[in-house]
Design a protein around this motif. Structure first.
Motif, short mmCIF file in Angstrom:
data_model
loop_
_atom_site.label_atom_id
_atom_site.label_comp_id
_atom_site.label_asym_id
_atom_site.label_seq_id
_atom_site.Cartn_x
_atom_site.Cartn_y
_atom_site.Cartn_z
N ALA A 1 -2.58 2.15 -6.18
CA ALA A 1 -1.15 2.26 -6.47
C ALA A 1 -0.55 0.94 -6.94
CB ALA A 1 -0.40 2.78 -5.25
N VAL A 2 -1.36 -0.11 -7.13
CA VAL A 2 -0.75 -1.40 -7.49
C VAL A 2 0.05 -1.30 -8.78
CG1 VAL A 2 -2.13 -3.12 -6.27
CG2 VAL A 2 -2.99 -2.15 -8.38
N ALA B 1 7.95 -1.65 2.30
CA ALA B 1 8.04 -0.31 2.89
C ALA B 1 6.99 0.61 2.29
CB ALA B 1 9.44 0.27 2.69
N ILE B 2 6.80 0.51 0.96
CA ILE B 2 5.78 1.35 0.32
C ILE B 2 4.41 1.04 0.91
CG2 ILE B 2 4.57 1.81 -1.86
CD1 ILE B 2 7.29 3.09 -1.75
N GLY B 3 4.11 -0.26 1.03
CA GLY B 3 2.83 -0.66 1.61
C GLY B 3 2.69 -0.15 3.04
N PHE B 4 3.77 -0.24 3.80
CA PHE B 4 3.75 0.19 5.20
C PHE B 4 3.46 1.68 5.31
CE2 PHE B 4 5.92 1.33 9.21
CZ PHE B 4 5.21 0.49 10.05
N MET B 5 4.19 2.47 4.48
CA MET B 5 3.98 3.92 4.51
C MET B 5 2.55 4.26 4.10
SD MET B 5 7.05 5.05 5.14
CE MET B 5 7.69 6.51 4.38
N THR B 6 2.07 3.62 3.04
CA THR B 6 0.69 3.87 2.61
C THR B 6 -0.26 3.57 3.75
OG1 THR B 6 1.42 2.99 0.48
CG2 THR B 6 -0.91 3.45 0.71
N VAL C 1 0.05 8.18 -3.51
CA VAL C 1 1.22 7.31 -3.47
C VAL C 1 1.61 6.89 -4.88
CG1 VAL C 1 2.05 5.04 -2.77
CG2 VAL C 1 0.82 6.47 -1.14
N SER C 2 0.62 6.62 -5.72
CA SER C 2 0.96 6.16 -7.07
C SER C 2 1.64 7.28 -7.86
CB SER C 2 -0.28 5.62 -7.78
OG SER C 2 -0.85 6.57 -8.60
N SER C 3 1.25 8.53 -7.58
CA SER C 3 1.92 9.64 -8.26
C SER C 3 3.36 9.78 -7.77
CB SER C 3 1.15 10.93 -8.00
OG SER C 3 1.71 11.98 -8.72
N LEU C 4 3.55 9.60 -6.45
CA LEU C 4 4.92 9.66 -5.90
C LEU C 4 5.79 8.57 -6.53
CD1 LEU C 4 4.29 10.27 -2.09
CD2 LEU C 4 5.19 11.87 -3.78
N LEU C 5 5.21 7.39 -6.68
CA LEU C 5 5.97 6.28 -7.26
C LEU C 5 6.30 6.57 -8.72
CD1 LEU C 5 4.16 3.21 -5.68
CD2 LEU C 5 6.48 4.00 -5.23
N ALA C 6 5.37 7.20 -9.44
CA ALA C 6 5.64 7.57 -10.83
C ALA C 6 6.83 8.51 -10.89
CB ALA C 6 4.41 8.22 -11.45
N ALA C 7 6.88 9.45 -9.96
CA ALA C 7 8.01 10.38 -9.90
C ALA C 7 9.30 9.62 -9.62
CB ALA C 7 7.76 11.43 -8.81
N PHE C 8 9.22 8.66 -8.69
CA PHE C 8 10.38 7.85 -8.33
C PHE C 8 10.90 7.10 -9.56
CE2 PHE C 8 11.73 3.53 -7.17
CZ PHE C 8 12.81 3.81 -6.37
N LEU D 1 -2.91 -1.73 -13.67
CA LEU D 1 -3.92 -1.30 -12.69
C LEU D 1 -5.32 -1.80 -13.06
CD1 LEU D 1 -4.58 0.37 -10.18
CD2 LEU D 1 -4.83 2.36 -11.65
N LEU D 2 -5.73 -1.46 -14.26
CA LEU D 2 -7.10 -1.78 -14.65
C LEU D 2 -7.37 -3.30 -14.70
CD1 LEU D 2 -9.64 -0.06 -15.58
CD2 LEU D 2 -9.12 -1.00 -17.82
N PRO D 3 -6.48 -4.07 -15.37
CA PRO D 3 -6.72 -5.52 -15.39
C PRO D 3 -6.77 -6.13 -13.98
CG PRO D 3 -5.01 -4.93 -16.95
CD PRO D 3 -5.31 -3.70 -16.18
N SER D 4 -5.97 -5.58 -13.05
CA SER D 4 -5.99 -6.13 -11.69
C SER D 4 -7.36 -5.89 -11.05
CB SER D 4 -4.94 -5.47 -10.80
OG SER D 4 -3.76 -5.31 -11.49
N PHE D 5 -7.87 -4.69 -11.22
CA PHE D 5 -9.18 -4.40 -10.64
C PHE D 5 -10.25 -5.26 -11.29
CE2 PHE D 5 -7.32 -0.91 -8.43
CZ PHE D 5 -8.18 -0.67 -7.37
#
Lengths: 515, 380
Positions: free
Chosen positions: B99-100, B135-140, B158-165, B275-279
């Motif tokens: 979800a980063v 908070a996002i990190g905590f919930m995850t 979580v990443s899908s939820l954030l996309a919706a947000f 996402l990809l560059p971070s990984f």
């Protein structure tokens, strides 16, 4: 590769001048070894003596150095210590791995498969539900599945079977059953190489004992020419000290650990008391709850009821962290899975439970102090080499265990608990570990040892508690603490225990299928 | 085959370490350390950088060897570097946080929305955004630890939820017109380098200190290495996992705010691209400096070496699709390298690579038999 002598005669395996060099290490040094049909060769030696390398050469994982000659007069099969079974699949499915049945398009029916699987395991005198996942059946039954799988594909009677510590995870009775199976296989003409740390087992089972040390065959003696002492001497290269000088402990010292009516998975209202300076053993069959007891006391297994007191104070919550704070220390039997972080260095493992003791200003780690204390500790428990930054996984079993003992001694525990303290540890390191345990007790810790090795318990314990069905069955004190008494106490009640498959013992029989 | 009985006690020999093992380690350490550090195995990325630098310096010196190129290179990679370093923490604790990217996007949009649509004070907006990230990190973390959801699936959800947000509060449109005070944070310069570059350095040092020099860092690595063993050593693995995700959330939200500040507008599509560059950075970084361990400076090094490669090729006229291809290939190579570095992978790979006949020709009469049937055995 196959000369006339081998294909015709009774010789199944002949190894001549086999050497294996790894960069900088001569792992095998001019090994000569033979194996005849129907013969059981017991292979023993320290960890790192070259046993595993020899097996790996036979398995084709390593290539021997030039000049070696290995003649095989039959097909060779391996059963490794971890058995190579898939835990999520059941017996039927595990037996089918690596075999092809049915027509090219259709798998055989489930019923046929089940019947076949039941037939295969029944040849080893076993009958258990073949449709439950491997992870749910007992270690002995797992070993039988592995044996059944290995022997199922045999198409003639010229077979070699290499068993790598098959009884390491088995308790006395179950191990005896396995040994009966091995004898049967040999009686049917299979040549067997049997690797074990249990010398008693080798003395009892092997037609010939081969002792390896430093990559060489040190002793190759036929039955009757070797006994336990001779093997120990050959393995360690010196005479071992005989056990426990009888230690006089004053009666009624302070009770350090008190367990009251503890219930957990496999444990049913367990009561225990261990005094300061006392070494108490837990014995019992696998499945008796003995193997779960220490984990439950330490809070790593969920407990349903009961309480644990350390030095008179109740552990507030059953979790490893609280247990540790209360003064408990626990060394699990499975070092690789539970005991250590293999990817970290020896030093990092050693200080993991006592990080606050190496913190300097502002709560940061004082790496210089850590290095110094870790090195000191490693020398104290005589780990060799005492390099704190060497990867933990690179140490031998004995050294790993010593590092973990040092790790827990650092927390200054009031109670020190061990599951199988010398599992996968060579003879030489064993006595070193016993000495560390005795020293800890002499320094005032209460020590609790759960072990399936009765000789070990007899060697080191002041008192042995025998567990059955999750509770204390009986207690042996003083002179009663002997190998035979413990064995008798833990097995004596078998007749009373319902559903124990003791009837199968009489039926143990093996026929090697011929096609 | 006789056995020599030596009247020596095992116990005795175990008590006193032998002379040869008692070499003075204290004097040896520094020299060993230096050699290890410069070993190409240890800092291969550094050598790759030298090679890349040399190639481009000869190939396109007028474009590559300019102050602007290097200034933009440093500046452009700021967000990627922050994300990759943020990712290192959960990865070190054994949690894969997919979800980063979405976290960056969500923070970026949220801060824009608060500043422009709500007209909020920048300081307050930054605080709220940081709390949001935590908070996002905590919930995850709670989901992973207490609902026992696998980190892969959990963070994907979580990443899908954030996309919706993101879509919900932006309506899918860019939010334009950041207040200048806020935008300055992302573009102002100090000694010729933009502020964010300094932020990256500060975060890097702080995280390095956390992971390498504090008990918390040790516990993070222990949890990632063997969660059961860590738990049995008294580590609160639940706290470690949740904490690592909270910290990751905090840094990614900081990265998200920087994105908005640098662009002076909030773009709802910006997140997933990180996402990809971070990984890639984190995995390639794990092959550097700390032999197979996820680590901060290795990651920073990896991010900038990759960026140098991409930048050089772009300047030399590589097509537009090139950075994606380069990053994808680099990620795969990085993961493969990381695997090889762990355990026996490397030696086994080498053993397999050497063809059997080469060895057999030397006259080795070996019988390579694997478990199972062996054909030779049945021949007469």
């Amino acid at each position: 590769m196959n000369n006339a002598e081998l294909s015709g005669g009774s010789r199944l395996l002949k190894i001549e001048s086999l050497s294996k060099t790894f960069p900088g290490v001569l792992a095998l040094d001019n090994i000569n070894l033979t194996l005849d049909a129907g013969e059981i060769v017991g292979l023993v030696g320290h960890n790192g003596s070259g046993k595993s390398t020899l097996v790996k050469v036979l398995a084709g994982i390593h290539r021997p150095d030039a000049g070696a000659r290995i003649d095989l007069g039959g097909s060779i099969h391996f059963i490794h210590q971890d058995l190579g079974l898939v835990p999520m699949l059941n017996t039927v499915e595990n037996l089918d791995l690596g075999r092809r049945k049915g027509s090219w398009a259709f798998a055989p029916t489930r019923r046929d498969e089940r019947a076949e699987a039941e037939r295969l395991i029944s040849r080893f005198g076993a009958s258990f539900d073949v449709s439950v996942p491997i992870s749910k059946i007992s270690p002995a039954e797992c070993t039988i599945v592995a044996l059944a799988r290995a022997t199922a594909s045999w198409s003639d009677d010229r077979n070699i079977l290499v068993l790598d510590e098959p009884t390491a995870t088995l308790h006395g009775e179950e191990a005896e059953r396995l040994r009966a199976v091995v004898r049967q296989l040999a009686a049917n003409g299979t040549g067997i190489i049997y690797i074990s740390h249990h010398l008693g087992e080798i003395v009892e089972l092997a037609d010939r004992a081969v002792v390896m040390r430093d990559g060489r065959v040190i002793l190759d003696a036929a039955r009757g020419e070797f006994d336990r002492e001779r093997l120990v001497a050959a393995i360690s290269g010196r005479i071992s000290t005989e056990p426990a000088p009888a230690r006089a402990i004053e009666p009624k010292r302070a009770v350090k650990l008190r367990v009251r009516a503890l219930s957990a998975e496999g444990i049913d209202k367990l009561d225990l008391e261990v005094c300061s300076g006392e070494i108490v053993g837990l014995s019992g069959l696998i499945g008796s709850g003995m193997e779960h007891a220490l984990g439950a006391i330490f809070g790593s297994r969920t407990c349903t009821s009961g309480l644990v007191e350390v030095s008179g104070r109740t552990v507030p919550r059953m979790s490893p962290k609280h247990a540790m704070k209360a003064g408990l220390a626990y060394l699990p039997g499975d070092r690789r899975r539970l005991g250590a972080v293999l990817a970290m260095s020896a030093g990092e493992n050693l200080t993991l439970s006592s990080l606050s003791s190496i913190c300097g200003k502002m709560g940061a780690l004082d790496l210089v102090r850590e290095w110094a204390t870790v090195e000191h500790d490693m020398r104290t428990v005589s780990v060799r080499p005492p390099y704190p930054d060497q990867n933990f996984a690179l140490f031998s079993g004995g050294n790993q265990q010593k590092i973990l003992i040092a790790k827990w001694l650092r927390t200054k525990p009031s109670v020190l608990m061990f599951d199988e303290p010398t599992q996968g540890v060579d003879v030489g390191a064993q006595s070193g570990i016993y000495q560390l345990i005795r020293q800890a007790a002499a320094d005032g810790a209460a020590v609790l040892i759960a072990s399936t090795d009765e000789k070990e318990l007899a060697t080191i314990c002041d008192r042995v508690v025998v567990i059955s069905e999750g509770a204390v069955l009986t207690e042996l004190v003083g002179d009663e603490v002997s190998e035979s008494r413990i064995i008798r106490a833990s097995r004596g009640h078998l007749a009373r225990v319902a559903n124990y498959p003791s009837k199968s013992q009489g039926q143990t029989q093996v026929e090697v299928r011929r096609i | 085959m006789t056995v020599r009985h030596q009247p020596m006690l095992i116990a005795e020999s175990h008590q006193t370490p032998s002379e040869d093992s008692a070499v003075d380690l204290g004097n040896k350490i520094p020299s060993i350390r230096w050699k290890q550090w410069l070993n190409p195995k240890n800092v291969s990325a550094f050598y790759v950088f030298v090679v890349l630098f040399a190639i481009f310096s000869f190939w396109i010196p007028d474009l590559f060897l300019t102050k602007t190129t290097w200034r933009t290179l440093l500046d452009n990679q700021v967000v990627t570097a922050l994300c990759a370093m943020a990712l290192v923490i959960p990865l070190a604790a054994g949690v894969v946080n997919l979800a980063v990217g979405a976290q960056v996007g969500a923070a970026s949009i949220l801060v824009g929305w608060l500043l422009v649509k709500q007209g909020m004070n920048p300081g307050l907006a930054v605080v709220i955004c940081s709390v949001f990230g935590c908070a996002i990190g905590f919930m995850t973390g709670l989901l992973l630890v207490y609902a026992r959801i696998d980190s892969f699936i959990g963070t994907l959800g979580v990443s899908s939820l954030l996309a919706a947000f993101i879509t919900a509060i932006s309506g899918g449109h860019q939010i334009l017109g950041m207040p200048t005070g806020f935008a300055d944070l992302g573009t102002n310069q100090l000694f010729g380098v933009t502020y964010p570059v300094y932020f990256v350095l500060i975060v890097a040092v702080a995280l390095w200190y956390l992971l390498e020099r504090t008990p918390a860092g040790r516990r993070i690595y222990a949890t990632g290495g063997n969660i059961e063993a860590a738990r049995l050593s008294g580590v609160s693995t639940a706290k470690v996992i949740i904490g690592s995700l909270v910290l990751c959330g905090l840094i990614t939200s900081f990265a998200g705010m920087l994105v908005t500040a640098r662009l002076a507008n909030a773009d709802p599509t910006i997140g997933p691209g990180y996402l990809l560059p971070s990984f890639t950075g984190a995995f390639l970084g794990s092959t550097q400096l700390k032999e197979g361990r996820f680590n901060i400076f290795g990651t920073l090094l990896a991010v900038y070496v990759l960026a140098t490669g991409v930048k050089g090729l772009q300047l030399a006229g590589a097509p537009v699709w090139f950075p994606d291809a380069f990053n994808g290939a680099a990620l795969l190579i990085a993961v493969a390298l990381a695997k090889l570095q762990n355990g026996q992978g490397r030696t086994m790979a080498i053993a397999r690579a050497i063809p059997g006949f080469l060895l057999r020709r030397k006259g080795v009469a070996s019988t390579a038999v694997l478990a199972g049937r062996q054909a030779d055995g049945q021949e007469p």
